[in-house]
Design a protein around this motif. Structure first.
Motif, PDB file in Angstrom:
ATOM      1  N   ARG A 154      -1.135  -9.401  19.911  1.00  0.00           N
ATOM      2  CA  ARG A 154      -1.839  -8.190  19.503  1.00  0.00           C
ATOM      3  C   ARG A 154      -1.548  -7.962  18.024  1.00  0.00           C
ATOM      4  N   GLU A 155      -2.581  -7.613  17.300  1.00  0.00           N
ATOM      5  CA  GLU A 155      -2.394  -7.361  15.873  1.00  0.00           C
ATOM      6  C   GLU A 155      -1.803  -5.974  15.676  1.00  0.00           C
ATOM      7  N   TRP A 156      -0.909  -5.859  14.721  1.00  0.00           N
ATOM      8  CA  TRP A 156      -0.267  -4.584  14.440  1.00  0.00           C
ATOM      9  C   TRP A 156      -0.126  -4.436  12.942  1.00  0.00           C
ATOM     10  N   ILE A 157      -0.532  -3.301  12.433  1.00  0.00           N
ATOM     11  CA  ILE A 157      -0.493  -3.060  10.996  1.00  0.00           C
ATOM     12  C   ILE A 157       0.513  -1.980  10.679  1.00  0.00           C
ATOM     13  N   GLN A 158       1.407  -2.303   9.759  1.00  0.00           N
ATOM     14  CA  GLN A 158       2.441  -1.346   9.387  1.00  0.00           C
ATOM     15  C   GLN A 158       2.349  -1.076   7.898  1.00  0.00           C
ATOM     16  N   GLN A 159       2.452   0.177   7.562  1.00  0.00           N
ATOM     17  CA  GLN A 159       2.416   0.533   6.161  1.00  0.00           C
ATOM     18  C   GLN A 159       3.713   0.090   5.497  1.00  0.00           C
ATOM     19  N   LYS A 160       3.585  -0.553   4.359  1.00  0.00           N
ATOM     20  CA  LYS A 160       4.771  -1.003   3.639  1.00  0.00           C
ATOM     21  C   LYS A 160       5.531   0.194   3.090  1.00  0.00           C
ATOM     22  N   PRO A 161       6.848   0.049   3.005  1.00  0.00           N
ATOM     23  CA  PRO A 161       7.606   1.110   2.340  1.00  0.00           C
ATOM     24  C   PRO A 161       7.064   1.281   0.934  1.00  0.00           C
ATOM     25  N   SER A 162       6.834   2.483   0.556  1.00  0.00           N
ATOM     26  CA  SER A 162       6.214   2.725  -0.734  1.00  0.00           C
ATOM     27  C   SER A 162       7.135   2.331  -1.877  1.00  0.00           C
ATOM     28  N   MET A 163       6.537   1.802  -2.926  1.00  0.00           N
ATOM     29  CA  MET A 163       7.313   1.483  -4.118  1.00  0.00           C
ATOM     30  C   MET A 163       7.570   2.749  -4.937  1.00  0.00           C
ATOM     31  N   TYR A 164       6.913   3.799  -4.529  1.00  0.00           N
ATOM     32  CA  TYR A 164       7.117   5.068  -5.202  1.00  0.00           C
ATOM     33  C   TYR A 164       8.296   5.791  -4.550  1.00  0.00           C
ATOM     34  N   GLY A 165       8.734   6.843  -5.172  1.00  0.00           N
ATOM     35  CA  GLY A 165       9.846   7.614  -4.634  1.00  0.00           C
ATOM     36  C   GLY A 165       9.458   8.330  -3.357  1.00  0.00           C
ATOM     37  N   THR A 166      10.418   9.019  -2.783  1.00  0.00           N
ATOM     38  CA  THR A 166      10.164   9.675  -1.507  1.00  0.00           C
ATOM     39  C   THR A 166       9.930  11.173  -1.648  1.00  0.00           C
ATOM     40  N   SER A 167      10.028  11.659  -2.872  1.00  0.00           N
ATOM     41  CA  SER A 167       9.802  13.086  -3.060  1.00  0.00           C
ATOM     42  C   SER A 167       8.323  13.408  -2.850  1.00  0.00           C
ATOM     43  N   ARG A 168       8.054  14.657  -2.620  1.00  0.00           N
ATOM     44  CA  ARG A 168       6.691  15.093  -2.360  1.00  0.00           C
ATOM     45  C   ARG A 168       5.764  14.754  -3.527  1.00  0.00           C
TER      46      ARG A 168
END
Ligand SMILES: [Zn+2]
Length: 78
Positions: free
Chosen positions: A16-30
């Motif tokens: 089954r294919e599964w797509i996961q969003q990569k951890p962002s290269m940007y910071g985690t702040s809003r």
């Protein structure tokens, strides 16, 4: 679902294919998340969505043993 060889099972199994969003290269702040979103939004419009594709990892998961295999080679997965 597609039949694909699983190294763990040692045979062709349903995957089954599964797509996961990569951890962002940007910071985690809003604020940084908003920036990441806007960058993705505008580059998506300008670049035909290529940037959006770069933000996800494509996996296939063996339905027999649950083994997850990264599959980011760009070929069309049926
Ligand atoms: Zn398997």
């Amino acid at each position: 679902m597609a039949k694909q060889f699983c190294e763990t099972c040692g045979k062709q199994t349903e995957h089954r294919e599964w797509i996961q969003q990569k951890p962002s290269m940007y910071g985690t702040s809003r604020k940084e998340k908003l920036k990441a979103f806007l960058d993705g939004f505008f580059s998506g419009w300008g670049g035909g969505g290529a940037a959006a594709i770069d933000l996800v990892d494509r996996y296939v998961i063996c339905q027999a043993c649950g083994r997850k295999t990264l599959q980011n080679h760009g070929e069309q997965f049926q």
